[in-house]
Design a protein around this motif. Structure first.
Motif, short mmCIF file in Angstrom:
data_model
loop_
_atom_site.label_atom_id
_atom_site.label_comp_id
_atom_site.label_asym_id
_atom_site.label_seq_id
_atom_site.Cartn_x
_atom_site.Cartn_y
_atom_site.Cartn_z
N GLY A 21 0.83 -1.20 0.00
CA GLY A 21 0.00 0.00 0.00
C GLY A 21 0.86 1.25 0.00
O GLY A 21 2.07 1.19 -0.22
N TYR A 24 -3.44 3.76 2.46
CA TYR A 24 -4.19 3.23 1.31
C TYR A 24 -3.63 1.85 0.99
O TYR A 24 -2.42 1.70 0.78
N THR A 62 -5.49 -2.67 -3.76
CA THR A 62 -6.74 -3.43 -3.89
C THR A 62 -6.58 -4.72 -4.69
O THR A 62 -7.45 -5.59 -4.66
N PHE A 113 -4.95 1.92 -5.28
CA PHE A 113 -4.90 1.93 -3.82
C PHE A 113 -6.22 2.48 -3.26
O PHE A 113 -6.80 3.40 -3.84
N ARG A 114 -6.65 1.95 -2.11
CA ARG A 114 -7.94 2.35 -1.53
C ARG A 114 -7.79 2.67 -0.05
O ARG A 114 -7.08 1.99 0.68
N ARG A 115 -8.50 3.73 0.37
CA ARG A 115 -8.59 4.07 1.80
C ARG A 115 -10.06 4.07 2.19
O ARG A 115 -10.89 4.71 1.54
N GLN A 172 -15.16 5.80 0.70
CA GLN A 172 -13.93 5.18 0.22
C GLN A 172 -13.26 6.11 -0.79
O GLN A 172 -13.94 6.77 -1.58
N TYR A 182 -9.87 6.38 -3.63
CA TYR A 182 -8.94 5.58 -4.43
C TYR A 182 -7.85 6.47 -5.02
O TYR A 182 -8.11 7.62 -5.39
N LEU A 223 -6.75 11.09 -7.25
CA LEU A 223 -7.44 10.64 -6.05
C LEU A 223 -8.91 10.96 -6.26
O LEU A 223 -9.27 12.10 -6.54
#
Length: 289
Positions: free
Chosen positions: A45, A60, A63, A73-75, A83, A85, A97
């Motif tokens: 991440g 993040y 995924t 990448f995801r938070r 969510q 990305y 983002l």
């Protein structure tokens, strides 16, 4: 497709694919690597710091999705179960983002160049633009002669501080001034929103522009919350909006101020194996943490 040197981990990853055609499509229509894929061992991440709004800062996770040959990448944000990305899009070549993974959509933030380490720019919240006005007029080309005249877009843009029209999202210009024709009940969006849909036809300066009504209880896409009228390049939110009203009345418009540089952003990579961490810089333009 952007040119990049392919590291040994990239080639190993390609060779390791054993998924079916359906699995390769992955979530949201993009190729997805299985959980035991070498890329998962390489990148765990990224750690993001420095955005003005704290909801975008934090860890993040990778995924498993790949867009433009690069990781997504995801938070997960506990507030309102949101969510975010971070992923790469090819046109223009930059990291973005956003709250969805769609290379053709607008973005909340974007990098200045092809690397995660480059400077980031953010979209400002929309602000009142009293210079922008809409007036109901008659025009034989509209359904039941109904139409709307939009005025003051260029004046609103200048008053807001735009200079060159450059923007992460949509920057309104004099191009949006003009007469918008009602489409009528046979129009798909008008039937869906249960409100009139107005279109300014395409001309030599660009494509069509739309005025449409957004009701989150009727349309799944778009922001939640209050109803409002919107002015955009499409009758949805895929390419962003030029302007929106404060509420559900066709008045009191807002537009987006100039994009703001996010000068304090720092991003570092988290990886799973020091022995193969050398692939990180090659893949996303950042050294490992």
């Amino acid at each position: 497709q952007l040119r990049r040197s392919r590291s040994s981990i990239d080639m190993a990853a390609a060779a390791a694919r054993t998924t079916t055609a359906e699995e390769e499509e992955g979530r949201q229509g993009y190729p997805t690597f299985p959980i035991n894929h070498p890329t998962h061992q390489c990148i765990a991440g990224i750690s993001v710091r420095g955005f003005r709004h704290q909801m975008f800062n934090g860890e993040y996770v990778f995924t498993g999705d790949i867009v433009d040959d690069l990781p997504v990448f995801r938070r997960r944000q506990r507030y309102k179960n949101m969510q975010f990305y971070i992923y790469h899009r090819p046109e223009p070549a930059q990291w973005v983002l956003n709250d969805l993974v769609d290379p053709s959509a607008g973005a909340v933030f974007c990098s200045a160049s092809d690397g995660l380490h480059s400077g980031w720019t953010g979209v400002s919240a929309m602000s009142a633009a009293p210079e922008l006005t809409t007036t109901r007029v008659t025009d034989a080309a509209g359904y039941r002669d109904e139409a709307i005249r939009v005025s003051g877009c260029e004046a609103a843009t200048k008053a807001m501080g735009h200079t060159d029209g450059a923007s992460v999202g949509c920057a309104i210009t004099a191009r949006q001034d003009g007469v918008y024709l009602r489409q009528g009940p046979d129009d798909p969006y008008e039937a869906l929103s249960r409100h009139p849909h107005y279109v300014k036809p395409a001309d030599e300066k660009g494509g069509p522009c739309h005025i449409f009504f957004h009701d989150p209880s009727l349309v799944s896409e778009g922001p939640e919350g209050d109803t409002f009228w919107a002015l955009g390049p499409r009758a949805d939110f895929v390419e962003g909006l030029f302007a929106k009203t404060e509420r559900g009345h066709l008045a009191h418009w807002k537009i987006k101020p100039p994009d703001r540089p996010e000068n304090q952003v720092s991003i570092s990579l988290q990886h799973g194996d020091d022995l193969i961490a050398g692939c990180l810089e090659d893949m996303v333009g950042l050294p490992p943490k």
